[in-house]
Write an enzyme that holds these catalytic residues in place. Structure first.
Site, short mmCIF file in Angstrom:
data_model
loop_
_atom_site.label_atom_id
_atom_site.label_comp_id
_atom_site.label_asym_id
_atom_site.label_seq_id
_atom_site.Cartn_x
_atom_site.Cartn_y
_atom_site.Cartn_z
N ARG A 104 10.04 -1.53 -61.98
CA ARG A 104 9.41 -1.91 -63.10
C ARG A 104 9.63 -0.84 -64.25
O ARG A 104 9.18 0.26 -63.91
CB ARG A 104 7.97 -2.16 -63.13
N ASP A 200 -0.29 3.26 -57.38
CA ASP A 200 1.13 2.79 -57.36
C ASP A 200 1.56 2.50 -55.98
O ASP A 200 1.52 3.69 -55.34
CB ASP A 200 1.98 4.07 -58.02
N ASP A 203 4.45 4.96 -54.44
CA ASP A 203 4.01 6.07 -54.37
C ASP A 203 3.16 6.38 -53.18
O ASP A 203 3.27 7.51 -52.60
CB ASP A 203 3.37 6.88 -55.74
O1 LIG Z 1 4.10 -7.56 -61.24
P1 LIG Z 1 4.95 -6.38 -62.10
O2 LIG Z 1 4.26 -5.94 -63.48
O3 LIG Z 1 6.58 -6.44 -62.13
O4 LIG Z 1 4.51 -5.01 -61.04
C1 LIG Z 1 4.67 -5.01 -59.48
C2 LIG Z 1 5.70 -4.36 -59.15
O5 LIG Z 1 5.48 -2.87 -59.42
C3 LIG Z 1 5.62 -2.00 -58.15
O6 LIG Z 1 7.00 -1.62 -58.12
P2 LIG Z 1 7.47 -0.35 -58.73
O7 LIG Z 1 8.23 -0.85 -60.07
O8 LIG Z 1 6.53 0.64 -58.82
O9 LIG Z 1 8.62 0.05 -57.93
P3 LIG Z 1 8.46 0.85 -56.61
O10 LIG Z 1 8.19 -0.25 -55.28
O11 LIG Z 1 9.97 1.33 -56.18
O12 LIG Z 1 7.66 1.88 -56.69
C4 LIG Z 1 5.30 -3.14 -57.25
O13 LIG Z 1 5.58 -2.67 -55.96
C5 LIG Z 1 6.14 -4.46 -57.73
O14 LIG Z 1 7.17 -4.56 -57.54
O1 LIG Z 2 -1.14 -1.39 -59.99
C1 LIG Z 2 -0.06 -1.58 -59.88
C2 LIG Z 2 0.86 -2.18 -60.76
C3 LIG Z 2 2.37 -2.41 -60.55
N1 LIG Z 2 2.74 -1.82 -59.34
C4 LIG Z 2 2.05 -0.89 -58.64
O2 LIG Z 2 2.46 -0.27 -57.71
N2 LIG Z 2 0.55 -0.83 -59.01
MG LIG Z 3 6.04 2.11 -57.77
#
Ligand SMILES: O=P(O)(O)OC[C@H]1O[C@H](OP(=O)(O)OP(=O)(O)O)[C@H](O)[C@@H]1O
Ligand SMILES: O=c1cc[nH]c(=O)[nH]1
Ligand SMILES: [Mg+2]
Length: 209
Positions: A104, A200, A203
């Protein structure tokens, strides 16, 4: 219209509390996500079709039920979705696993796809799409678009924590996809994080903060 199932099982709720706690470290966080994914997979597979099989018990001939051989696929949204895969495979070890890489964008909050690899027989498979978080819904919507574009017809979406905004956006975009969540939270904050949420997910799973 899509059905939204919130799993209120006490074991799921108990584990989720420790997943949310900021004092829970990476190792325990990972273990808990894995365990909750198994418990959710148990619930989500409730409707799988059965067929009868003739067997011999030590006592007599019998007709008993086995799974009807439905082809299943698990698709984590990278990265954080990876944390839920093993927990589901514990119960469905023969499932194939596809991957959709999305992140995202922190400014626009829009999803950016960077990777996709799915089993070859997409149109014949029943997919469980997994991601711990449904925030704005952008990532889950884009991943489901990607699956459908490649021929997927049968999809369930499973996540740990959802915001009402994400549930609304997702069910409007994909009314044919049922949603399974462990908790429906209050709202999104100004950065698009779920409140109270867990922070997150990627993370916390991978220790990258
Ligand atoms: O509903 P949304 O607003 O799209 O947010 C949710 C997304 O955000 C996070 O991923 P992130 O972008 O942090 O990627 P990552 O899993 O690589 O940390 C989470 O694991 C989802 O995929
Ligand atoms: O709260 C949140 C929203 C988006 N992605 C995450 O990992 N946490
Ligand atoms: Mg993430």
């Amino acid at each position: 219209m899509a059905k939204v199932h919130v799993f209120d099982h006490p074991l799921i709720q108990h584990k989720l509390t420790y997943i949310r706690d900021k004092n829970t470290g990476t190792k325990e966080f990972r273990e808990l996500v894995d365990e909750v994914a198994t418990l959710m997979a148990y619930e989500i597979t409730r409707e799988l079709p059965l067929m009868e099989k003739e067997i011999d018990t030590p006592v007599c001939k019998a007709t008993s039920n086995v799974l009807a051989g439905k082809k299943l696929g698990i698709v984590p949204i990278l990265r954080a979705g990876i944390g839920m895969v093993e927990g589901i495979l514990n119960l469905i070890p023969a499932a194939k696993v596809g991957h959709i890489g999305l992140y995202r964008d922190p400014e626009t909050l829009l999803p950016v796809e960077y990777y996709i690899k799915l089993p070859s027989d997409v149109s014949e498979r029943h997919f469980i799409l997994v991601d711990p978080m449904l925030a704005t819904g952008g990532s889950a919507i884009a991943a489901t678009d990607s699956l459908k574009k490649r021929g997927a017809k049968n999809i369930q979406f499973m996540c740990l924590i959802a915001a009402p905004e994400g549930v609304k956006a997702f069910t409007e975009a994909h009314p044919d996809v049922d949603v399974y969540i462990a908790a429906l939270d209050e709202k999104l904050d100004e950065k698009g994080y779920i409140v109270p949420g867990l922070g997150d997910a990627g993370d916390r799973l991978f220790g990258t903060k």
